[in-house]
Design an enzyme around this catalytic site. Structure first.
Site, short mmCIF file in Angstrom:
data_model
loop_
_atom_site.label_atom_id
_atom_site.label_comp_id
_atom_site.label_asym_id
_atom_site.label_seq_id
_atom_site.Cartn_x
_atom_site.Cartn_y
_atom_site.Cartn_z
N GLY A 40 -9.06 8.36 -2.00
CA GLY A 40 -9.62 9.70 -1.86
C GLY A 40 -10.29 9.89 -0.51
O GLY A 40 -10.15 9.06 0.38
N ASP B 244 2.02 8.75 -6.47
CA ASP B 244 2.05 10.21 -6.42
C ASP B 244 2.26 10.75 -5.01
O ASP B 244 2.39 11.96 -4.82
CB ASP B 244 0.78 10.81 -7.07
CG ASP B 244 -0.50 10.24 -6.52
OD1 ASP B 244 -0.50 9.11 -5.99
OD2 ASP B 244 -1.54 10.93 -6.59
N HIS C 287 0.84 -1.21 0.00
CA HIS C 287 0.00 0.00 0.00
C HIS C 287 0.87 1.25 0.00
O HIS C 287 1.29 1.75 1.04
CB HIS C 287 -0.94 0.00 1.22
CG HIS C 287 -1.96 1.09 1.19
ND1 HIS C 287 -3.31 0.84 1.21
CD2 HIS C 287 -1.84 2.44 1.11
CE1 HIS C 287 -3.98 1.98 1.16
NE2 HIS C 287 -3.11 2.98 1.10
N GLU D 277 -15.94 -0.89 5.26
CA GLU D 277 -17.36 -1.18 5.02
C GLU D 277 -17.54 -1.76 3.63
O GLU D 277 -18.58 -2.32 3.31
CB GLU D 277 -18.23 0.07 5.08
CG GLU D 277 -17.88 1.13 6.09
CD GLU D 277 -16.73 1.99 5.61
OE1 GLU D 277 -15.59 1.60 5.97
OE2 GLU D 277 -16.92 2.98 4.92
N ASP E 294 2.29 4.14 2.75
CA ASP E 294 1.18 4.94 2.23
C ASP E 294 1.67 6.07 1.31
O ASP E 294 1.47 6.01 0.10
CB ASP E 294 0.31 5.51 3.37
CG ASP E 294 -1.10 5.84 2.93
OD1 ASP E 294 -1.49 5.45 1.81
OD2 ASP E 294 -1.83 6.47 3.72
N ASP E 295 2.28 7.09 1.90
CA ASP E 295 2.71 8.27 1.14
C ASP E 295 4.00 8.84 1.72
O ASP E 295 3.96 9.87 2.40
CB ASP E 295 1.61 9.35 1.21
CG ASP E 295 0.33 8.94 0.53
OD1 ASP E 295 0.24 9.05 -0.70
OD2 ASP E 295 -0.60 8.48 1.24
N HIS F 68 -5.98 0.19 5.04
CA HIS F 68 -6.13 0.64 6.43
C HIS F 68 -7.13 -0.26 7.17
O HIS F 68 -6.79 -1.35 7.55
CB HIS F 68 -6.51 2.12 6.50
CG HIS F 68 -5.62 3.00 5.66
ND1 HIS F 68 -4.36 3.33 6.04
CD2 HIS F 68 -5.81 3.59 4.44
CE1 HIS F 68 -3.79 4.10 5.10
NE2 HIS F 68 -4.65 4.25 4.13
N HIS G 180 1.20 4.98 -2.46
CA HIS G 180 0.72 5.78 -3.59
C HIS G 180 1.92 6.33 -4.35
O HIS G 180 2.77 7.00 -3.76
CB HIS G 180 -0.14 6.93 -3.08
CG HIS G 180 -1.43 6.49 -2.47
ND1 HIS G 180 -2.63 6.53 -3.14
CD2 HIS G 180 -1.72 5.95 -1.25
CE1 HIS G 180 -3.60 6.05 -2.37
NE2 HIS G 180 -3.07 5.70 -1.21
N HIS H 104 -9.91 1.44 0.07
CA HIS H 104 -9.64 2.19 1.28
C HIS H 104 -10.92 2.16 2.12
O HIS H 104 -11.93 2.68 1.69
CB HIS H 104 -9.32 3.65 0.95
CG HIS H 104 -7.91 3.88 0.48
ND1 HIS H 104 -7.44 3.47 -0.73
CD2 HIS H 104 -6.86 4.50 1.10
CE1 HIS H 104 -6.18 3.84 -0.86
NE2 HIS H 104 -5.79 4.47 0.23
O1 LIG Z 1 -4.14 7.61 2.77
C1 LIG Z 1 -4.86 7.88 1.80
N1 LIG Z 1 -6.21 7.70 1.86
C2 LIG Z 1 -7.03 7.99 0.81
N2 LIG Z 1 -6.59 8.48 -0.36
C3 LIG Z 1 -5.26 8.70 -0.49
C4 LIG Z 1 -4.36 8.43 0.56
N3 LIG Z 1 -3.12 8.75 0.12
C5 LIG Z 1 -3.26 9.21 -1.13
N4 LIG Z 1 -4.55 9.19 -1.52
C6 LIG Z 1 -5.14 9.64 -2.79
O2 LIG Z 1 -4.95 8.63 -3.77
C7 LIG Z 1 -4.61 9.26 -4.99
C8 LIG Z 1 -3.98 8.26 -5.95
O3 LIG Z 1 -2.74 7.79 -5.51
C9 LIG Z 1 -3.74 10.41 -4.56
O4 LIG Z 1 -3.65 11.38 -5.57
C10 LIG Z 1 -4.48 10.90 -3.33
O5 LIG Z 1 -5.53 11.77 -3.73
#
Ligand SMILES: O=c1[nH]cnc2c1ncn2[C@@H]1O[C@H](CO)[C@@H](O)[C@H]1O
Length: 347
Positions: A181, A16, A12, A213, A283-284, A225, A14, A210
């Site tokens: 999102g 970007d 998991h 539910e 995650d990021d 998550h 992203h 994500h």
């Molecule tokens: O932790 C998160 N929860 C929900 N959405 C996320 C999270 N991190 C990033 N993104 C969203 O997923 C898109 C595609 O990668 C990102 O551009 C961001 O808007």
């Protein structure tokens, strides 16, 4: 972190949310975009979330830099390539990286994101560029990388196109679909997302979502998550029984406000004690200004993780990866060897 586990799986993360700050600066300079930040330190300060906030504030951070890379072929390929390099440096041997192709395109997408003018980079070509970058990275750094395409909660009209891209590239690097999102938009039941997930299931595209539910409505095989499933013990017990995989992200859960900031009381501890099927992920890393090592050290320092549990977690991750069965078995074998659980078959 002291200890022995040095080979990891990440499921998991992203794409970007995992760009190098230097790359954002380089691309901005080449394209003549004024960022009002000139050094890695300045730009990092602008992007990084340091204190617990909300998911909405967290997602707003993407506005600081997505306009720089979106629509730029060279940047997109470079980001994918460098991502694989970063993962390899962390000891990751298999990664599933996710992104929304529409958010990186500037043509054939409605609306065109990031206030860009229309250009000629379609979501389809974005997927091809990311695939190229990942493939070159795989060859250069000897690890395996696959991708998951994200539907976005606020853009149900993109979801059918996303699943079509998953189908088109099903045998070319793309292994699954996600719904990402802002979760305050409660929209699993949205008919467009739902139809996209039904089509994914029908076509053998693996599905993660994500939030928990969504298991029934969207027929997810993994949950991004899912910490809050603990609040509904019936649901949690049911998911344990189903051996549902949870993609856990320790630091992210704190800074996005998903969990109480005290790591010693974190839901992951319950998942660990119940020997649930879950992974540990970043995650990021860009927005969190962090690394996979940091998440593992949090787990070790504050959540009572042992090296044995780290091994079990990564084996669970390999088993719940979206790879075809044969490749999954090969990956498991690599882990067993790395963890000294079998004799090396190399000789
Ligand atoms: O932790 C998160 N929860 C929900 N959405 C996320 C999270 N991190 C990033 N993104 C969203 O997923 C898109 C595609 O990668 C990102 O551009 C961001 O808007």
């Amino acid at each position: 972190r002291s200890g022995h586990v040095t080979r990891y799986i990440e499921l998991h993360v992203h794409l970007d949310g995992a760009i190098r700050v230097q790359t954002i600066l380089d691309v901005a300079k080449r394209r003549g975009i004024d960022l009002r930040a000139h050094t890695v330190e300045e730009m990092t300060r602008r992007i990084a979330l340091e204190e617990p906030a909300t998911l909405t504030v967290f997602l707003d951070k993407f506005n600081q830099y997505m306009h720089v890379v979106a629509g730029d072929r060279e940047a997109i390929k470079r980001i994918a390539y460098e991502f694989v390099e970063n993962e390899a440096k962390e000891g990751v041997i298999y990664v599933e990286v996710r992104y929304c192709p529409h958010l990186l395109a500037n043509s054939g997408v409605e609306p065109i994101p990031w206030n860009h003018d229309e250009g000629d980079l379609s979501p389809d070509e974005v997927v091809r560029l990311v695939n190229q970058g990942l493939r070159e990275g795989e060859r250069a750094f000897s690890i395996k990388a696959r991708s998951i395409l994200c539907c976005m909660r606020h853009m149900p009209s993109w979801s059918m196109e996303i699943v079509e891209l998953c189908k088109k590239y099903q045998h070319d690097g793309v292994v699954g679909i996600d719904l990402a999102g802002d979760e305050s938009l409660n929209c699993e039941a949205n008919p467009d997302h739902r139809r996209a997930y039904e089509e994914a299931e029908r076509c053998g595209i693996h599905r993660t979502v994500h939030a928990g539910e969504a298991v029934e409505v969207l027929k997810a095989e993994r949950i991004g998550h899912g910490y809050r499933t603990l609040e509904d013990q019936n649901l949690y017990r049911k998911l344990l029984k189903l051996n549902m995989h949870f993609e856990m992200c320790p630091l992210s859960s704190k800074l996005t406000g998903a969990c109480h900031p005290d790591f010693t009381k974190h839901p992951i501890i319950t998942f660990k004690n119940d020997k649930a099927n879950y992974s540990l992920n970043t995650d990021d890393p860009l927005v969190l200004n962090s690394t996979l090592q940091h998440d593992y050290s949090i787990a070790q320092k504050y959540m009572g993780f042992t090296e044995e549990e780290f091994k079990r977690v990564n084996i669970c991750s390999a088993q719940s990866s979206f790879l075809p069965e044969k490749e999954k078995q090969e990956l498991l074998l690599k882990l067993y060897e790395a963890y000294g659980m079998i004799q090396s078959t190399a000789f």
